[in-house]
Design a protein around this motif. Sequence first.
Motif, PDB file in Angstrom:
ATOM      1  N   PHE A 141       0.812  -0.828   0.360  1.00  0.00           N
ATOM      2  CA  PHE A 141       0.200  -0.017  -0.575  1.00  0.00           C
ATOM      3  C   PHE A 141       0.931   1.426  -0.236  1.00  0.00           C
ATOM      4  O   PHE A 141       0.568   1.855  -0.903  1.00  0.00           O
ATOM      5  CB  PHE A 141      -1.036  -0.085   0.970  1.00  0.00           C
ATOM      6  CG  PHE A 141      -2.132   0.728   1.406  1.00  0.00           C
ATOM      7  CD1 PHE A 141      -3.192   1.106   0.080  1.00  0.00           C
ATOM      8  CD2 PHE A 141      -1.770   2.390   1.658  1.00  0.00           C
ATOM      9  CE1 PHE A 141      -4.262   1.711   0.072  1.00  0.00           C
ATOM     10  CE2 PHE A 141      -2.643   3.349   1.978  1.00  0.00           C
ATOM     11  CZ  PHE A 141      -4.277   3.249   0.988  1.00  0.00           C
ATOM     12  N   SER A 142       1.690   1.007   0.754  1.00  0.00           N
ATOM     13  CA  SER A 142       2.768   2.539   0.621  1.00  0.00           C
ATOM     14  C   SER A 142       3.748   3.001  -0.375  1.00  0.00           C
ATOM     15  O   SER A 142       3.830   3.709  -1.293  1.00  0.00           O
ATOM     16  CB  SER A 142       4.088   2.501   1.892  1.00  0.00           C
ATOM     17  OG  SER A 142       3.553   2.273   3.491  1.00  0.00           O
ATOM     18  N   VAL A 143       3.989   1.834  -0.936  1.00  0.00           N
ATOM     19  CA  VAL A 143       4.888   1.451  -2.308  1.00  0.00           C
ATOM     20  C   VAL A 143       3.609   1.877  -3.747  1.00  0.00           C
ATOM     21  O   VAL A 143       3.643   2.792  -4.254  1.00  0.00           O
ATOM     22  CB  VAL A 143       5.223   0.193  -3.036  1.00  0.00           C
ATOM     23  CG1 VAL A 143       5.522   0.568  -4.336  1.00  0.00           C
ATOM     24  CG2 VAL A 143       6.033  -0.477  -2.160  1.00  0.00           C
ATOM     25  N   VAL A 144       2.246   1.723  -4.069  1.00  0.00           N
ATOM     26  CA  VAL A 144       1.284   1.917  -4.851  1.00  0.00           C
ATOM     27  C   VAL A 144       1.028   3.921  -4.150  1.00  0.00           C
ATOM     28  O   VAL A 144       1.251   4.387  -4.914  1.00  0.00           O
ATOM     29  CB  VAL A 144       0.204   1.785  -4.451  1.00  0.00           C
ATOM     30  CG1 VAL A 144      -1.549   1.735  -4.846  1.00  0.00           C
ATOM     31  CG2 VAL A 144       0.685   0.034  -3.982  1.00  0.00           C
ATOM     32  N   LYS A 145       1.127   4.583  -2.835  1.00  0.00           N
ATOM     33  CA  LYS A 145       0.538   5.873  -2.781  1.00  0.00           C
ATOM     34  C   LYS A 145       2.026   6.635  -2.974  1.00  0.00           C
ATOM     35  O   LYS A 145       1.847   7.688  -3.931  1.00  0.00           O
ATOM     36  CB  LYS A 145       0.080   5.639  -0.786  1.00  0.00           C
ATOM     37  CG  LYS A 145      -0.440   4.616  -0.356  1.00  0.00           C
ATOM     38  CD  LYS A 145      -2.180   6.069  -1.186  1.00  0.00           C
ATOM     39  CE  LYS A 145      -1.913   7.589  -0.176  1.00  0.00           C
ATOM     40  NZ  LYS A 145      -3.026   8.255  -0.794  1.00  0.00           N
ATOM     41  N   SER A 146       2.936   6.070  -3.419  1.00  0.00           N
ATOM     42  CA  SER A 146       4.272   7.014  -3.665  1.00  0.00           C
ATOM     43  C   SER A 146       3.920   6.994  -4.954  1.00  0.00           C
ATOM     44  O   SER A 146       4.812   7.712  -5.263  1.00  0.00           O
ATOM     45  CB  SER A 146       5.706   5.664  -2.624  1.00  0.00           C
ATOM     46  OG  SER A 146       5.613   4.929  -3.649  1.00  0.00           O
ATOM     47  N   LEU A 147       3.935   5.842  -6.090  1.00  0.00           N
ATOM     48  CA  LEU A 147       3.732   5.636  -7.356  1.00  0.00           C
ATOM     49  C   LEU A 147       2.702   6.542  -7.475  1.00  0.00           C
ATOM     50  O   LEU A 147       2.293   6.568  -8.870  1.00  0.00           O
ATOM     51  CB  LEU A 147       3.897   4.472  -7.951  1.00  0.00           C
ATOM     52  CG  LEU A 147       5.034   3.914  -7.213  1.00  0.00           C
ATOM     53  CD1 LEU A 147       4.794   1.981  -7.780  1.00  0.00           C
ATOM     54  CD2 LEU A 147       6.244   4.256  -7.764  1.00  0.00           C
TER      55      LEU A 147
END
Length: 276
Positions: A128-134
């Motif tokens: 979820f953190s990766v998706v938000k950062s992208l």
Amino acid sequence: MERYENPVVTVLKYASLIVASIVVLFPIYSVFVGAFKTREEFYSSGLSLPDNFFNFDNFVRVIEIGRLDIGFMNILTILAVALCGNILFGSMVAFAIGRFDFKLKNGIIGLFLLGQLIPTITTQVALFSVVKSLMLYNKLAVAMVLYMGADVLQIIIYLQFVRSIPKDLDESAMMEGASLFRIYRSIIFPLLAPATATLVILKTISIYNDFTVPFLFMQDERLQVVSTAIAAFVGPNAAQLNLISAAVLLIFIPTIVIFLVLQKYIFSGVTSGAVK
């Protein structure tokens, strides 16, 4: 000489087959008959046949309320992009690993296999953190990217097929002046048709039935897919099982069609017609 078989063993064998068939077909039967029943009839008649098999009100309500038209359009778009990416990247990576020797080759294969052993649910917070950062959250592209990169099933399937293709074909093509890309495009990839058909069926069923990724990362109603559309018929206190049965039946049809169309490629020989 005919082999004698104990009648008791024969009876037990066929009895077990009958029981297994009932266990497999019972859910399909219950969904099929429930899709044509009204809500009152569903809860009062049990598993009996519906009074009217021409009652399509449930299907109309499912399409209108659940917006299955949007769900089908979104999931088909995701499938088209994700499958193309899986086929392209999976076959290329498998060709490189299966045909060339280089350092860390075994380590890379080990990492691919290790990724299959990690439960997906344990990586959701980091994912979820990766998706938000992208900046992919609440976008249709998030499902495309995750389905292309979060699963290495395509690499494992293609790698087994690439290893079974004789290297003599590559050498013959090189003698004719073919480049590595030409060998991949004109020789290797066409011979991977059975692997591609297998991958398409497995990935389509996996993506088509997945609920976690659309539910977590695509909250907008305009981004709903067929799996999340069913949630519209589940209330806080009860579920409209007759409508859910109708939705499941509609969602089930494309999977059957895809399997019937592609099943012949699964059993075909990987090098069939290669010499010719």
